[in-house]
Design a protein around this motif. Structure first.
Motif, short mmCIF file in Angstrom:
data_model
loop_
_atom_site.label_atom_id
_atom_site.label_comp_id
_atom_site.label_asym_id
_atom_site.label_seq_id
_atom_site.Cartn_x
_atom_site.Cartn_y
_atom_site.Cartn_z
N UNK A 74 -37.42 22.25 30.35
CA UNK A 74 -38.25 22.24 31.46
C UNK A 74 -37.74 22.79 32.76
N UNK A 75 -36.28 23.21 32.92
CA UNK A 75 -36.00 23.33 34.06
C UNK A 75 -36.08 24.78 34.54
N UNK A 76 -36.14 25.21 35.76
CA UNK A 76 -36.29 26.41 36.15
C UNK A 76 -34.90 27.39 35.30
N UNK A 77 -35.23 28.77 35.42
CA UNK A 77 -34.24 29.35 34.70
C UNK A 77 -32.93 29.30 35.37
N UNK A 78 -33.02 29.29 36.90
CA UNK A 78 -31.62 29.00 37.55
C UNK A 78 -30.90 27.89 37.31
N UNK A 79 -31.54 26.74 37.11
CA UNK A 79 -31.00 25.33 36.90
C UNK A 79 -30.50 25.36 35.51
N UNK A 80 -31.27 26.04 34.53
CA UNK A 80 -30.91 26.01 33.07
C UNK A 80 -29.54 26.96 33.10
N UNK A 81 -29.66 27.98 33.53
CA UNK A 81 -28.04 28.79 33.74
C UNK A 81 -26.98 27.85 34.24
N UNK A 82 -27.31 27.19 35.46
CA UNK A 82 -26.17 26.43 36.02
C UNK A 82 -25.81 25.44 35.23
N UNK A 83 -26.83 24.92 34.47
CA UNK A 83 -26.31 23.67 33.88
C UNK A 83 -25.75 24.09 32.46
N UNK A 84 -26.13 25.22 31.93
CA UNK A 84 -25.74 25.48 30.69
C UNK A 84 -24.33 26.08 30.76
N UNK A 85 -23.76 26.40 31.94
CA UNK A 85 -22.54 27.14 31.79
C UNK A 85 -21.49 26.05 31.40
N UNK A 86 -21.64 24.86 31.80
CA UNK A 86 -20.81 23.54 31.56
C UNK A 86 -21.43 22.76 30.15
N UNK A 87 -22.50 23.42 29.80
CA UNK A 87 -23.03 22.62 28.49
C UNK A 87 -23.74 21.46 28.54
N UNK A 88 -24.39 21.31 29.73
CA UNK A 88 -25.07 19.91 29.82
C UNK A 88 -26.41 19.86 29.12
N UNK A 89 -26.96 20.86 28.44
CA UNK A 89 -28.19 20.68 27.72
C UNK A 89 -27.74 20.27 26.24
N UNK A 90 -26.59 20.28 25.91
CA UNK A 90 -26.40 19.94 24.52
C UNK A 90 -24.92 18.92 24.28
N UNK A 91 -25.09 17.81 25.26
CA UNK A 91 -23.89 16.88 25.32
C UNK A 91 -23.81 15.92 24.22
N UNK A 92 -22.68 15.62 23.64
CA UNK A 92 -22.40 14.57 22.55
C UNK A 92 -23.10 13.30 22.85
N UNK A 93 -23.28 12.68 22.09
CA UNK A 93 -24.07 11.44 22.39
C UNK A 93 -23.26 10.32 23.32
N UNK A 94 -21.95 10.27 23.14
CA UNK A 94 -21.35 9.40 24.41
C UNK A 94 -21.41 10.02 25.65
N UNK A 95 -21.25 11.38 25.69
CA UNK A 95 -21.40 12.00 27.14
C UNK A 95 -22.72 11.72 27.57
N UNK A 96 -24.00 11.88 26.89
CA UNK A 96 -25.26 11.72 27.25
C UNK A 96 -25.47 10.42 27.65
#
Length: 171
Positions: A74-96
């Motif tokens: 549900x993020x904007x395309x810009x935020x999705x790209x920025x967070x996606x670069x460091x993998x924030x959309x698919x964190x491991x359970x402990x990191x999440x």
């Protein structure tokens, strides 16, 4: 950019600030702008001149790092790209779990999400350390820090919008 009408200018620059399109519209009257730097400085001057409630609304318009918006797409395309670069959309359970804790503690303490310019970080560990470091600050210092981070984020976004305009692509 300088040749655009007020409405066209605002529309073209609408995505530079997260869900806060009024900033571009309020900046138009300050033109013409000698450079992208001058345009960005004018946009940030509009933000810094805003009252506290307006600044808080800007801060609250940002998604949390790896938060619900990231997980649900549900993020904007810009935020999705920025967070996606460091993998924030698919964190491991402990990191999440760690990030959810950091986000909740930060939001409870300050009333808005922790805003970090991810382009200044090479990896998630650096972002987590920054998040923890900022949790102990006072509110006024943290609002100023968030505005500084927004300045870095929006400068990068503005570069993209201006580059697209020069290349004939729409925003």
């Amino acid at each position: 950019m300088n040749s655009l009408s007020g409405d066209a200018f605002a529309t073209h620059l609408a995505g530079v600030f997260e869900h806060t399109d009024w900033i571009a519209g309020a900046t138009h009257a300050s033109g013409p702008f000698a450079s992208v730097d001058a345009l960005h400085e004018a946009m940030m001057a509009v933000v810094r001149a805003a009252d506290e409630a307006t600044v808080l609304a800007l801060l609250r318009a940002h998604p949390e790092l790896g938060g619900r918006e990231a997980r649900t797409g549900a993020m904007t395309a810009a935020s999705t790209g920025e967070q996606g670069r460091l993998g924030f959309a698919g964190l491991a359970k402990d990191e999440q779990a760690m990030l959810e804790d950091l986000n909740a503690r930060y939001r409870d303490r300050f009333g808005f999400p922790c805003i970090i310019a991810l382009k200044l970080h090479r990896n998630r560990a650096s972002v987590f350390a920054e998040h923890r470091r900022r949790l102990v600050r006072d509110r006024a210092t943290e609002i100023a820090a968030c505005l500084d981070q927004i300045a870095v984020i929006t400068r990068g976004r503005l570069d993209g919008v201006v580059s697209d305009a020069r290349d004939g692509r729409s925003a």
